[in-house]
Design a protein around this motif. Structure first.
Motif, PDB file in Angstrom:
ATOM      1  N   LEU A  79       0.802  -1.220   0.000  1.00 34.45           N
ATOM      2  CA  LEU A  79       0.000   0.000   0.000  1.00 34.45           C
ATOM      3  C   LEU A  79       0.841   1.280   0.000  1.00 34.45           C
ATOM      4  O   LEU A  79       0.556   2.211  -0.765  1.00 34.45           O
ATOM      5  N   PRO A  80       1.908   1.385   0.810  1.00 38.60           N
ATOM      6  CA  PRO A  80       2.722   2.621   0.746  1.00 38.60           C
ATOM      7  C   PRO A  80       3.334   2.856  -0.618  1.00 38.60           C
ATOM      8  O   PRO A  80       3.385   4.001  -1.093  1.00 38.60           O
ATOM      9  N   PHE A  81       3.805   1.797  -1.290  1.00 39.34           N
ATOM     10  CA  PHE A  81       4.390   1.958  -2.627  1.00 39.34           C
ATOM     11  C   PHE A  81       3.328   2.388  -3.635  1.00 39.34           C
ATOM     12  O   PHE A  81       3.581   3.224  -4.497  1.00 39.34           O
ATOM     13  N   ILE A  82       2.138   1.798  -3.516  1.00 36.24           N
ATOM     14  CA  ILE A  82       1.059   2.152  -4.446  1.00 36.24           C
ATOM     15  C   ILE A  82       0.677   3.619  -4.285  1.00 36.24           C
ATOM     16  O   ILE A  82       0.498   4.350  -5.266  1.00 36.24           O
ATOM     17  N   ILE A  83       0.558   4.079  -3.032  1.00 37.99           N
ATOM     18  CA  ILE A  83       0.194   5.476  -2.787  1.00 37.99           C
ATOM     19  C   ILE A  83       1.288   6.416  -3.286  1.00 37.99           C
ATOM     20  O   ILE A  83       1.005   7.448  -3.917  1.00 37.99           O
ATOM     21  N   ALA A  84       2.558   6.043  -3.038  1.00 34.11           N
ATOM     22  CA  ALA A  84       3.666   6.896  -3.488  1.00 34.11           C
ATOM     23  C   ALA A  84       3.692   6.996  -5.014  1.00 34.11           C
ATOM     24  O   ALA A  84       3.851   8.094  -5.577  1.00 34.11           O
ATOM     25  N   LEU A  85       3.523   5.863  -5.698  1.00 34.53           N
ATOM     26  CA  LEU A  85       3.523   5.882  -7.168  1.00 34.53           C
ATOM     27  C   LEU A  85       2.330   6.665  -7.718  1.00 34.53           C
ATOM     28  O   LEU A  85       2.449   7.377  -8.723  1.00 34.53           O
ATOM     29  N   SER A  86       1.176   6.534  -7.041  1.00 31.91           N
ATOM     30  CA  SER A  86      -0.012   7.266  -7.497  1.00 31.91           C
ATOM     31  C   SER A  86       0.192   8.771  -7.352  1.00 31.91           C
ATOM     32  O   SER A  86      -0.183   9.549  -8.244  1.00 31.91           O
ATOM     33  N   LEU A  87       0.790   9.204  -6.232  1.00 27.96           N
ATOM     34  CA  LEU A  87       1.048  10.633  -6.027  1.00 27.96           C
ATOM     35  C   LEU A  87       2.044  11.161  -7.058  1.00 27.96           C
ATOM     36  O   LEU A  87       1.891  12.274  -7.580  1.00 27.96           O
ATOM     37  N   LEU A 120      -5.851  13.161 -12.575  1.00 25.44           N
ATOM     38  CA  LEU A 120      -6.555  12.569 -11.435  1.00 25.44           C
ATOM     39  C   LEU A 120      -7.390  11.374 -11.877  1.00 25.44           C
ATOM     40  O   LEU A 120      -7.429  10.336 -11.195  1.00 25.44           O
ATOM     41  N   GLN A 121      -8.035  11.489 -13.044  1.00 21.71           N
ATOM     42  CA  GLN A 121      -8.836  10.378 -13.557  1.00 21.71           C
ATOM     43  C   GLN A 121      -7.962   9.169 -13.869  1.00 21.71           C
ATOM     44  O   GLN A 121      -8.330   8.024 -13.581  1.00 21.71           O
ATOM     45  N   LEU A 122      -6.783   9.431 -14.445  1.00 22.31           N
ATOM     46  CA  LEU A 122      -5.875   8.337 -14.771  1.00 22.31           C
ATOM     47  C   LEU A 122      -5.450   7.585 -13.513  1.00 22.31           C
ATOM     48  O   LEU A 122      -5.401   6.344 -13.496  1.00 22.31           O
ATOM     49  N   VAL A 123      -5.155   8.335 -12.435  1.00 28.02           N
ATOM     50  CA  VAL A 123      -4.739   7.695 -11.182  1.00 28.02           C
ATOM     51  C   VAL A 123      -5.877   6.858 -10.601  1.00 28.02           C
ATOM     52  O   VAL A 123      -5.694   5.699 -10.207  1.00 28.02           O
ATOM     53  N   LEU A 124      -7.092   7.441 -10.537  1.00 31.17           N
ATOM     54  CA  LEU A 124      -8.224   6.725  -9.939  1.00 31.17           C
ATOM     55  C   LEU A 124      -8.600   5.494 -10.765  1.00 31.17           C
ATOM     56  O   LEU A 124      -8.898   4.431 -10.211  1.00 31.17           O
ATOM     57  N   VAL A 125      -8.586   5.642 -12.094  1.00 29.18           N
ATOM     58  CA  VAL A 125      -8.919   4.503 -12.953  1.00 29.18           C
ATOM     59  C   VAL A 125      -7.862   3.401 -12.811  1.00 29.18           C
ATOM     60  O   VAL A 125      -8.185   2.209 -12.779  1.00 29.18           O
ATOM     61  N   SER A 126      -6.591   3.801 -12.714  1.00 25.89           N
ATOM     62  CA  SER A 126      -5.525   2.804 -12.548  1.00 25.89           C
ATOM     63  C   SER A 126      -5.687   2.045 -11.237  1.00 25.89           C
ATOM     64  O   SER A 126      -5.501   0.823 -11.186  1.00 25.89           O
ATOM     65  N   LEU A 127      -6.043   2.761 -10.149  1.00 23.00           N
ATOM     66  CA  LEU A 127      -6.258   2.097  -8.863  1.00 23.00           C
ATOM     67  C   LEU A 127      -7.450   1.142  -8.945  1.00 23.00           C
ATOM     68  O   LEU A 127      -7.405   0.025  -8.410  1.00 23.00           O
TER      69      LEU A 127
END
Length: 285
Positions: A79-87, A120-127
């Protein structure tokens, strides 16, 4: 000791016995359904399509009788890596060409940081895609014994044998990879406990101090790879001692049978996937 409990986070590849409709489905039908829904996921970039596909995946989880909390527990260590990459993706990706039909709004532009509504859409869709694919992989492996999964994959690849595709060998590699995941996690857990008992600063960084934890875990990589190579060599010797010579001429104790429910499931998912792909540019947002 909670920081060393790596094995409990391995959810993909663990068979959970049950008697649900998904459990009783033929593995070839389940593989086909997962491939169709994965294809629909990869071509849709709109919010609405991904929300509908996420709802469909949650419905499949409920039909399979698997705990959603158990499935998502496999994501917790990363989860920390996913959040860091998303940011990082949100801040530095700029103005990606996401075809959503919505106007692109700039939220912030300061030096190299460029945050827009399409980013923002790209990040949310990727998640959402990541969670959906995690759920689909868990449904496939949590409701199907590995032997059945290997036979199903081999049967689906057999028609490509005329093109030189080694169906049996590919299915064997797939199953061995899945079997090795919990073994390597258990070995990594053992190595971490052994290093910690000798005073090494392993696992003391905390989940959110991932840079310090990653540096501490580097000392475990070399012994982990050495153990993996040793296990692989032992496996090769064991297979050669049993005169293993590939899939030619091999018989099976387990015979797969595809029923009416499997055909209906494939047909419904094929229609849904075709609809999501055909109307991918028609979703309003």
């Amino acid at each position: 000791m909670q920081d060393f409990a790596l094995l409990r986070h391995i959810t993909i590849g663990q068979y959970l016995p049950g008697d649900s409709l998904v459990h009783r489905m033929d593995p070839r039908a389940k593989i086909t359904v997962v491939l169709l829904l994965s294809l629909a996921l990869t071509v849709n970039t709109s919010y609405l399509a991904n929300i509908l596909l996420l709802a469909l995946c949650l419905g499949l989880i409920r039909a399979a009788g698997i705990s959603l909390r158990y499935v998502l527990s496999g994501v917790r260590p990363a989860l920390p890596f996913i959040i860091a990459l998303s940011l990082m993706q949100l801040a530095f990706y700029g103005n990606p060409s996401v075809t959503s039909g919505l106007p692109v709004i700039t939220f912030l532009r300061w030096g190299p940081i460029f945050i827009t509504s399409s980013g923002l859409q790209l990040v949310l869709v990727s998640l959402a895609r990541f969670v959906d694919l995690m759920i689909l992989a868990s449904i496939l492996t949590n409701t199907t014994p590995l032997a059945h999964l290997a036979y199903g994959l081999e049967d689906m690849l057999k028609p490509f044998g005329r093109l030189g595709v080694p169906a049996h060998e590919i299915s064997l590699i797939f199953i061995l990879a899945l079997r090795f995941v919990p073994i390597l996690a258990e070995q990594l857990e053992t190595l971490a406990k052994a290093q910690a008992s000798r005073g090494a600063d392993v696992g003391a960084g905390g989940r959110w101090r991932f840079w310090r934890t990653a540096r501490a875990m580097l000392v475990l990589i070399v012994p982990l790879f050495l153990d993996a190579f040793r296990r692989a060599e032992e496996l090769i010797v064991a297979m050669e001692a049993r005169c293993y010579a590939g899939g030619r001429g091999r018989t099976r104790l387990i015979q797969l049978h595809m029923g009416r429910a499997d055909g209906i499931a494939i047909l419904v998912c094929a229609l849904l996937a075709a609809g999501f792909i055909w109307f991918r540019k028609s979703f309003p947002f």
